[in-house]
Design an enzyme around this catalytic site. Structure first.
Site, PDB file in Angstrom:
ATOM      1  N   ASN A   1      -1.860   6.994  -2.369  1.00  0.00           N
ATOM      2  CA  ASN A   1      -3.012   6.745  -1.490  1.00  0.00           C
ATOM      3  C   ASN A   1      -3.848   5.576  -2.002  1.00  0.00           C
ATOM      4  O   ASN A   1      -5.076   5.623  -2.012  1.00  0.00           O
ATOM      5  CB  ASN A   1      -3.883   8.003  -1.379  1.00  0.00           C
ATOM      6  CG  ASN A   1      -4.864   7.921  -0.223  1.00  0.00           C
ATOM      7  OD1 ASN A   1      -4.670   7.136   0.711  1.00  0.00           O
ATOM      8  ND2 ASN A   1      -5.918   8.715  -0.268  1.00  0.00           N
ATOM      9  N   ASN A   2      -3.155   4.541  -2.446  1.00  0.00           N
ATOM     10  CA  ASN A   2      -3.810   3.348  -2.964  1.00  0.00           C
ATOM     11  C   ASN A   2      -2.810   2.203  -2.933  1.00  0.00           C
ATOM     12  O   ASN A   2      -1.621   2.412  -2.696  1.00  0.00           O
ATOM     13  CB  ASN A   2      -4.305   3.578  -4.392  1.00  0.00           C
ATOM     14  CG  ASN A   2      -5.506   2.730  -4.737  1.00  0.00           C
ATOM     15  OD1 ASN A   2      -5.752   1.709  -4.092  1.00  0.00           O
ATOM     16  ND2 ASN A   2      -6.262   3.136  -5.750  1.00  0.00           N
TER      17      ASN A   2
ATOM     18  N   HIS B   1       0.866  -1.180   0.000  1.00  0.00           N
ATOM     19  CA  HIS B   1       0.000   0.000   0.000  1.00  0.00           C
ATOM     20  C   HIS B   1       0.898   1.224   0.000  1.00  0.00           C
ATOM     21  O   HIS B   1       1.696   1.423   0.907  1.00  0.00           O
ATOM     22  CB  HIS B   1      -0.915   0.018   1.230  1.00  0.00           C
ATOM     23  CG  HIS B   1      -1.891   1.160   1.208  1.00  0.00           C
ATOM     24  ND1 HIS B   1      -3.151   1.057   0.662  1.00  0.00           N
ATOM     25  CD2 HIS B   1      -1.776   2.444   1.658  1.00  0.00           C
ATOM     26  CE1 HIS B   1      -3.779   2.219   0.775  1.00  0.00           C
ATOM     27  NE2 HIS B   1      -2.959   3.070   1.373  1.00  0.00           N
ATOM     28  N   CYS B   2       0.780   2.040  -1.046  1.00  0.00           N
ATOM     29  CA  CYS B   2       1.673   3.183  -1.225  1.00  0.00           C
ATOM     30  C   CYS B   2       0.978   4.471  -0.782  1.00  0.00           C
ATOM     31  O   CYS B   2      -0.047   4.848  -1.356  1.00  0.00           O
ATOM     32  CB  CYS B   2       2.094   3.296  -2.696  1.00  0.00           C
ATOM     33  SG  CYS B   2       3.178   4.703  -3.016  1.00  0.00           S
ATOM     34  N   PRO B   3       1.511   5.157   0.222  1.00  0.00           N
ATOM     35  CA  PRO B   3       0.874   6.411   0.659  1.00  0.00           C
ATOM     36  C   PRO B   3       1.004   7.530  -0.365  1.00  0.00           C
ATOM     37  O   PRO B   3       0.199   8.460  -0.361  1.00  0.00           O
ATOM     38  CB  PRO B   3       1.631   6.754   1.949  1.00  0.00           C
ATOM     39  CG  PRO B   3       2.953   6.077   1.815  1.00  0.00           C
ATOM     40  CD  PRO B   3       2.684   4.816   1.045  1.00  0.00           C
TER      41      PRO B   3
END
Length: 379
Positions: A133-134, A128-130
């Site tokens: 945001n997905n 999950h990549c901040p």
């Protein structure tokens, strides 16, 4: 009007909420600053548009920006693809090889994992990549990786513009003496003279943009290298950890088994084509995957079930030797700890000396796991 309304749907407008997050705000801010300053510096002070080279340079800057934003928004809004709610394999006997997700009320398809941030089971979940945001997964892995490639390339071009702008504008203004250095920030000596003088504010803005461009090149370039490393092996970050634990389990019990990663096609080019295709859409449906010869369709999920049953491999028990407040960036733990903090939104656990934790996976400097509150309850 009807066509316009059919394109902009309620679900699409809901997705725009992903922009209201610190990750996209920072990422888009850096892109905007570097791109804008590079175009301004080129036109005004380094390579004006009335020259052929200046026009080509300006078009290249625009192309970098468009390509970066296109792949960035694709990675964010297309998303990784989720396992359908209530999904189960066509052959009911295959459910014995799969884990069941109580949240999604469905079986976890091969290579899928449940994301607590997205609250869904993600197909071929990598992480999950901040920054977008997905999650990064099956559908957006190619777009995300292309963004990681194009962003450093665009920043290298922008950094070159920044350096040359400062060099050409300040070269004739530096007067070196034996004891002093004088910088004259008067109008540039250039024919024709720039419409806007390269003053102190422009110098400071260009220097700031140069720092952002160089920092982005290093940080994002390292992420691109990591992603390409796992793509060429047809793995994800989570699967690399599963494979590591599989080898540890076999070594600990001194088994004769040899764990073979089932999705490695045996060729880097074939692995590469699993993610990058001419059509832009990844191969397969995200639920079933091609496997190498001699492997079972559920080899990886069977290994996950073995690791889940084996508590020694699944969770390693550690004793806390120093208090930790649970802050995101612990300044009181030293510079090294501060700069090696993982870029994730997962909550940090507040710890006190003498407590115990169960580590389920780990990075070089950080562990992921649960705190043991008592014999029967885990936080």
């Amino acid at each position: 009007m009807g066509t316009f309304c059919s394109v902009i749907k309620f679900e699409n407008l809901q997705e725009l909420k992903r922009l209201c997050h610190w990750g996209p705000i920072i990422a888009l801010g850096v892109i905007a600053i570097c791109s804008t300053m590079a175009m301004i510096d080129s036109v005004l002070w380094y390579w004006p548009l009335h020259t052929t080279g200046g026009s080509v340079n300006f078009i290249m800057l625009i192309n970098w920006t468009v390509l970066i934003l296109y792949n960035y928004f694709n990675a964010m809004f297309v998303g990784p693809g989720f396992v359908p709610l209530g999904w189960k394999p066509e052959n009911s006997q295959d459910t014995m090889y799969l884990q069941y997700c109580k949240v999604c009320q469905a079986y976890k398809a091969p290579r899928s994992h449940h994301c607590r941030k997205c609250n869904r089971c993600v197909m071929k979940m990598d992480h999950h990549c901040p920054w977008i945001n997905n999650c990064c997964g099956y559908q957006n892995h190619a777009s995300f990786t292309l963004f990681l490639l194009l962003a450093p390339l665009g920043c290298i071009h922008a950094a070159f513009i920044f350096v040359m702008t400062m060099y050409t504008q300040l070269y004739n203004r530096l007067s070196f003496g034996w004891n002093t250095v004088r910088i004259d920030m008067s109008a540039a000596r250039r024919d024709p003279v720039p419409i806007v003088p390269f003053g102190l504010a422009a110098f400071a803005a260009t220097l700031f943009a140069l720092g952002l461009a160089l920092g982005t090149t290093i940080a994002v370039g390292m992420l691109f290298f990591i992603q390409m490393k796992i793509i060429l092996r047809n793995k994800t970050s989570i699967e690399s950890w599963i494979e590591e634990k599989a080898k540890d389990r076999i070594h600990y019990y001194q088994l004769d088994d040899v764990f073979v990663f089932p999705y490695d096609m045996g060729s880097r080019w074939r692995n590469f084509k699993q993610v990058f295709t001419w059509s832009g859409a990844p191969e397969g449906d995200g639920l079933e995957w091609p496997i190498r010869e001699g492997c079972h369709q559920y080899s990886l999920t069977i290994e996950q079930l073995k690791q889940k049953a084996d508590k020694r491999v699944r969770s390693v028990r550690y004793k806390v030797i120093e208090d930790y407040s649970g802050s995101c960036c612990p300044l009181n733990k030293g510079i090294k700890t501060f700069f090696t903090s993982p870029c994730t939104e997962e909550p940090r656990i507040q710890l006190q000396k003498g407590e115990f934790i169960l580590a389920t996976r780990g990075l070089r400097y950080w562990l992921y796991g649960d705190k043991i509150l008592d014999d029967s309850f885990i936080e």
